[in-house]
Write a protein that holds these residues in place. Structure first.
Motif, PDB file in Angstrom:
ATOM      1  N   TYR A   1      23.853  16.133 -26.771  1.00  0.00           N
ATOM      2  CA  TYR A   1      24.806  16.248 -25.665  1.00  0.00           C
ATOM      3  C   TYR A   1      24.523  17.482 -24.804  1.00  0.00           C
ATOM      4  O   TYR A   1      24.635  17.432 -23.575  1.00  0.00           O
ATOM      5  CB  TYR A   1      26.239  16.279 -26.212  1.00  0.00           C
ATOM      6  N   ALA A   2      24.141  18.598 -25.460  1.00  0.00           N
ATOM      7  CA  ALA A   2      23.789  19.805 -24.696  1.00  0.00           C
ATOM      8  C   ALA A   2      22.582  19.499 -23.810  1.00  0.00           C
ATOM      9  O   ALA A   2      22.540  19.895 -22.638  1.00  0.00           O
ATOM     10  CB  ALA A   2      23.499  20.969 -25.639  1.00  0.00           C
TER      11      ALA A   2
ATOM     12  N   THR B   1      22.779  28.550 -22.388  1.00  0.00           N
ATOM     13  CA  THR B   1      21.697  29.523 -22.264  1.00  0.00           C
ATOM     14  C   THR B   1      20.638  29.180 -23.291  1.00  0.00           C
ATOM     15  O   THR B   1      19.450  29.267 -23.025  1.00  0.00           O
ATOM     16  CB  THR B   1      22.193  30.970 -22.507  1.00  0.00           C
ATOM     17  N   VAL B   2      21.090  28.760 -24.481  1.00  0.00           N
ATOM     18  CA  VAL B   2      20.144  28.556 -25.572  1.00  0.00           C
ATOM     19  C   VAL B   2      19.795  27.072 -25.751  1.00  0.00           C
ATOM     20  O   VAL B   2      18.700  26.628 -25.386  1.00  0.00           O
ATOM     21  CB  VAL B   2      20.687  29.153 -26.894  1.00  0.00           C
ATOM     22  N   TYR B   3      20.703  26.284 -26.320  1.00  0.00           N
ATOM     23  CA  TYR B   3      20.299  24.974 -26.818  1.00  0.00           C
ATOM     24  C   TYR B   3      19.927  23.953 -25.745  1.00  0.00           C
ATOM     25  O   TYR B   3      18.884  23.303 -25.852  1.00  0.00           O
ATOM     26  CB  TYR B   3      21.358  24.425 -27.775  1.00  0.00           C
ATOM     27  N   GLY B   4      20.765  23.784 -24.715  1.00  0.00           N
ATOM     28  CA  GLY B   4      20.471  22.767 -23.699  1.00  0.00           C
ATOM     29  C   GLY B   4      19.160  23.064 -22.968  1.00  0.00           C
ATOM     30  O   GLY B   4      18.223  22.260 -22.987  1.00  0.00           O
ATOM     31  N   PRO B   5      19.074  24.247 -22.319  1.00  0.00           N
ATOM     32  CA  PRO B   5      17.855  24.556 -21.554  1.00  0.00           C
ATOM     33  C   PRO B   5      16.588  24.579 -22.414  1.00  0.00           C
ATOM     34  O   PRO B   5      15.547  24.087 -21.976  1.00  0.00           O
ATOM     35  CB  PRO B   5      18.126  25.952 -20.981  1.00  0.00           C
ATOM     36  N   LEU B   6      16.658  25.128 -23.616  1.00  0.00           N
ATOM     37  CA  LEU B   6      15.444  25.188 -24.432  1.00  0.00           C
ATOM     38  C   LEU B   6      15.069  23.805 -24.962  1.00  0.00           C
ATOM     39  O   LEU B   6      13.890  23.490 -25.095  1.00  0.00           O
ATOM     40  CB  LEU B   6      15.585  26.200 -25.574  1.00  0.00           C
ATOM     41  N   ALA B   7      16.060  22.970 -25.242  1.00  0.00           N
ATOM     42  CA  ALA B   7      15.731  21.603 -25.679  1.00  0.00           C
ATOM     43  C   ALA B   7      14.946  20.891 -24.575  1.00  0.00           C
ATOM     44  O   ALA B   7      14.075  20.074 -24.851  1.00  0.00           O
ATOM     45  CB  ALA B   7      16.995  20.825 -26.031  1.00  0.00           C
ATOM     46  N   LEU B   8      15.249  21.220 -23.313  1.00  0.00           N
ATOM     47  CA  LEU B   8      14.549  20.573 -22.199  1.00  0.00           C
ATOM     48  C   LEU B   8      13.261  21.300 -21.822  1.00  0.00           C
ATOM     49  O   LEU B   8      12.555  20.892 -20.901  1.00  0.00           O
ATOM     50  CB  LEU B   8      15.470  20.497 -20.980  1.00  0.00           C
ATOM     51  N   GLY B   9      12.984  22.425 -22.479  1.00  0.00           N
ATOM     52  CA  GLY B   9      11.737  23.143 -22.201  1.00  0.00           C
ATOM     53  C   GLY B   9      11.768  23.961 -20.922  1.00  0.00           C
ATOM     54  O   GLY B   9      10.741  24.214 -20.297  1.00  0.00           O
ATOM     55  N   THR B  10      12.959  24.405 -20.544  1.00  0.00           N
ATOM     56  CA  THR B  10      13.143  25.179 -19.316  1.00  0.00           C
ATOM     57  C   THR B  10      12.891  26.668 -19.594  1.00  0.00           C
ATOM     58  O   THR B  10      12.860  27.072 -20.746  1.00  0.00           O
ATOM     59  CB  THR B  10      14.607  24.978 -18.851  1.00  0.00           C
TER      60      THR B  10
END
Ligand code: 6R9
Length: 651
Positions: free
Chosen positions: A285-286, A317-326
């Motif tokens: 979901y993030a 800041t952490v989970y959503g953006p990093l899961a997408l490789g941003t």
């Protein structure tokens, strides 16, 4: 509820700018209908954004509602999804984290760097005895080691419990105790407006209050500016990394429903609640909302200004953006240090594409004036977001114009620690925006505004914001307290097998289904985006000798939205005094933290009470906000109202 200043002219609306809509991740308005038609299978799209160790058997198991199982049978690791797979995709030299320190230091971690340090930290934690399922408390300010140790925990399947660094020693101890946590990661200290501030002594005080052995890891943030003596059971983070240089740890496959983290938040009683989030549902979901609402792409440099110690920083800041490789940016400081251009200088230098902040911050920028953003090239920005409190149309318009240059969509996102991710907001490439209204529920989200009886209110009327269907980012329960989870969130509006989640917020809806969130209807107040329980503050006040009773309410505050107002009566042997006022403020700071400090302490001979002896908080709130008092005839002691009003006027 804070309703004044909320109304926008009914016809004020903006369409998504065409250049934005053309490149948006989600640009087809048909998505709302598709999600309805496919529900709950629509959520396959969120799960598909992740790499799974084992595919799930089903999307949703609701056999044990309101304890829902999302993606049962699925297995995954959050750190693998946020780090390793981007390296496997050939992007190891891309920046994952960019850090801007208080003293203008900068640090960049590529995905390869992040992989290295997360692995070393994971190996070190394991060697210290951390096992899958152990709760690790993280008490760090906005330094890279905060997301890094979160990911290290996720890698070895140890749920983290991040406690905002501004919390007091007492608050940290309560949270560690409640989470049965035997591991703590903290630091020597950090800079506050240029001065070294000792964080470790707060942590040490918390440890003294706990009657269990705690293994502590200490990050050296201040170097020679602060000597952090290590006691038995305390280890230096840098030395641990050095001792594990080059070590790797296989990511531990976790079941979709396993706890990724817990996060304490304030509720309606004095006890903070440990909100537990799952690995599969939460991370899907993030990632999904980061993609659909924040429109994130790996190429973006993205900045969410929230502290990672709160849910916004966890998810966005952490989970959503990093899961997408941003590339996600982390800023340690405050917006006005060393000067009021600091944020805009950071946006310009890093060519930030997407910026997400809170209305409190926007109101401060507005007050300082447009000369600060105007002095910087902010043309890299293509999307703006806000979260945490209602945003008044004037601040919304100012943000769009002066930060967004008039051509960035603005998403006003309503959600909560419990919801894990955004719930009510516009899709920036699809929906028209109405300043002051968050927007419709996201596709697949059953957010509704209902009356006392649970039926939908008519457009324009005030009601309660509820969610009548589960969603993947939802919390699993309260740590160790399934009963309270059921009672507080699901009992008020559920009937039979129709489970309805109660948010604790009041709201209105318009003819287009756009929801305007008005604020909390329970004993929670929101001070510059920090969620505080009035009961927690009250119990810190009544602990003081000489205080008989206390009631805390939210008073309107121009910048912070709400400020803490405490009404206090003294016992027969004490008189109100300046010294007592100071003790009250100090006690709140000690129990919770400086951010909960009362702005006003009003002494009153008695608190207004109903005939059954309940303190009339609503009345005090009206007094604090100089609003009409309405019917006071049900009071047992109506005469106190005049006395309190008279004292309040003197403030
Ligand atoms: C994400 C977060 C949740 C409470 C929530 C509500 C308020 C959040 C809002 C908003 C109006 C918005 N809130 N977003 N009110 N408009 N866009 O803030 O979580 O700290 O748990 O606070 O914040 O009152 O119930 P949390």
């Amino acid at each position: 509820m804070n309703v004044h200043t909320m109304t926008a002219p009914a016809d004020e609306r903006y369409e998504p700018p065409r250049p934005f809509a053309e490149q948006a991740n989600v640009s087809d308005p048909g998505i709302y209908e598709e999600f309805e038609d496919e529900w709950p299978d629509c959520w396959e799209r969120a799960a598909a954004l992740l790499d799974w160790h084992r595919e799930h058997d089903r999307v949703l198991d609701d056999a044990n509602a309101p304890f829902y199982e999302w993606f049962p049978g699925g297995e995954l690791n959050a750190a693998y999804n946020c780090v390793d797979r981007h390296i496997e995709a050939g992007r190891k030299t891309q920046a994952a984290l960019k850090w801007e320190g208080k003293r203008r230091e900068t640090r960049t971690y590529t995905y390869q760097d992040l992989y290295g340090e997360v692995n070393e930290a994971a190996a070190a934690l394991r060697d210290l005895g951390v096992e899958e399922g152990d709760v690790v408390t993280i008490y760090l300010p906005m330094i890279p080691e905060l997301p890094i140790t979160m990911l290290a925990c996720a890698r070895i399947g140890a749920p983290h419990s991040a406690v905002f660094a501004g919390f007091s020693a007492d608050a940290l101890a309560t949270r560690m105790e409640s989470a049965d946590s035997e591991y703590l990661i903290t630091c020597d200290g950090y800079y506050r407006r240029g001065n070294a501030f000792n964080q470790k002594s707060k942590a040490d005080n918390a440890l003294m209050a706990l009657d269990r052995e705690v293994t502590t890891v200490v990050v050296d943030r201040l170097g020679p500016d602060l000597d952090h003596g290590l006691d038995a059971g305390q280890y230096d983070y840098g030395e641990l990394l050095f001792a594990h240089a080059g070590a790797t740890v296989d990511p531990v496959p976790r079941e979709a429903g396993d706890m990724l983290f817990l996060m304490y938040t304030s509720g309606t009683t004095g006890e903070p609640k440990g909100i537990t989030h799952s690995t599969g549902g939460y991370l899907s979901y993030a990632a999904w909302t980061s993609r659909a609402v924040l429109d994130l792409e790996p190429e973006d440099t993205y900045w969410c200004s929230a502290d990672i110690g709160w849910i916004t920083g966890h998810s966005y800041t952490v989970y959503g953006p990093l899961a997408l490789g941003t590339t996600t940016l982390l800023y340690e400081g405050t917006p006005d240090y060393p000067d009021r251009s600091r944020l805009w200088e950071i946006v310009e230098r890093n060519a930030v594409d997407v910026f997400y902040t809170a209305p409190t911050a926007i109101r401060a920028f507005m007050k300082w004036g447009e000369e600060y953003p105007d002095g910087h090239d902010l043309s890299s920005l293509r999307l703006l977001g806000t979260v945490g409190e209602p945003i008044n149309p004037r601040a919304w318009n100012w943000y769009r114009e002066h930060i967004g240059g008039g051509d960035c969509p603005v998403v006003d996102t309503w959600w909560q620690t419990e919801t894990g991710g955004m719930m009510v907001t516009t899709l920036p490439g699809v929906s028209s925006m109405k300043p002051g209204s968050a927007g419709p529920p996201l596709p697949g989200i059953g957010a509704r505004v209902v009356g006392e009886d649970g039926s939908p209110v008519d457009p324009g009327e005030t009601g309660y914001l509820v969610v009548d269907r589960p969603w993947p980012g939802m919390f699993r329960s309260l740590y160790g307290d399934d009963e309270r989870y059921r009672d507080e969130y699901w009992e008020p509006f559920s009937e039979g097998d129709d489970w309805v989640y109660f948010s604790g917020d009041g709201a209105k809806v318009d003819e287009d289904g756009y929801i305007t969130v008005l604020g909390r209807v329970d004993d929670v107040i929101n001070v510059s985006g920090h969620r505080l329980g009035t009961m927690e503050i009250e119990s810190a006040i009544v602990d003081i000798e000489g205080v008989a009773e206390a009631a805390v309410v939210g008073g309107d505050h121009e910048r912070d939205g709400t400020a803490v107002h405490a009404y206090v009566s003294t016992d027969h042997s004490h008189e109100p005094s300046e010294a007592l006022r100071e003790r009250i403020v100090a006690s709140v700071e000690e129990a919770i933290g400086p951010f909960a400090r009362p702005e006003a302490v009003v002494f009153t001979p008695e608190l207004p009470k109903t005939r059954s002896g309940k303190i009339m908080r609503r009345l005090l709130e009206n007094i604090a906000n100089q609003e009409p008092l309405g019917d006071t005839s049900t009071l047992r002691n109506p005469e106190v109202v005049g006395e309190i009003e008279a004292t309040d006027d003197e403030l």
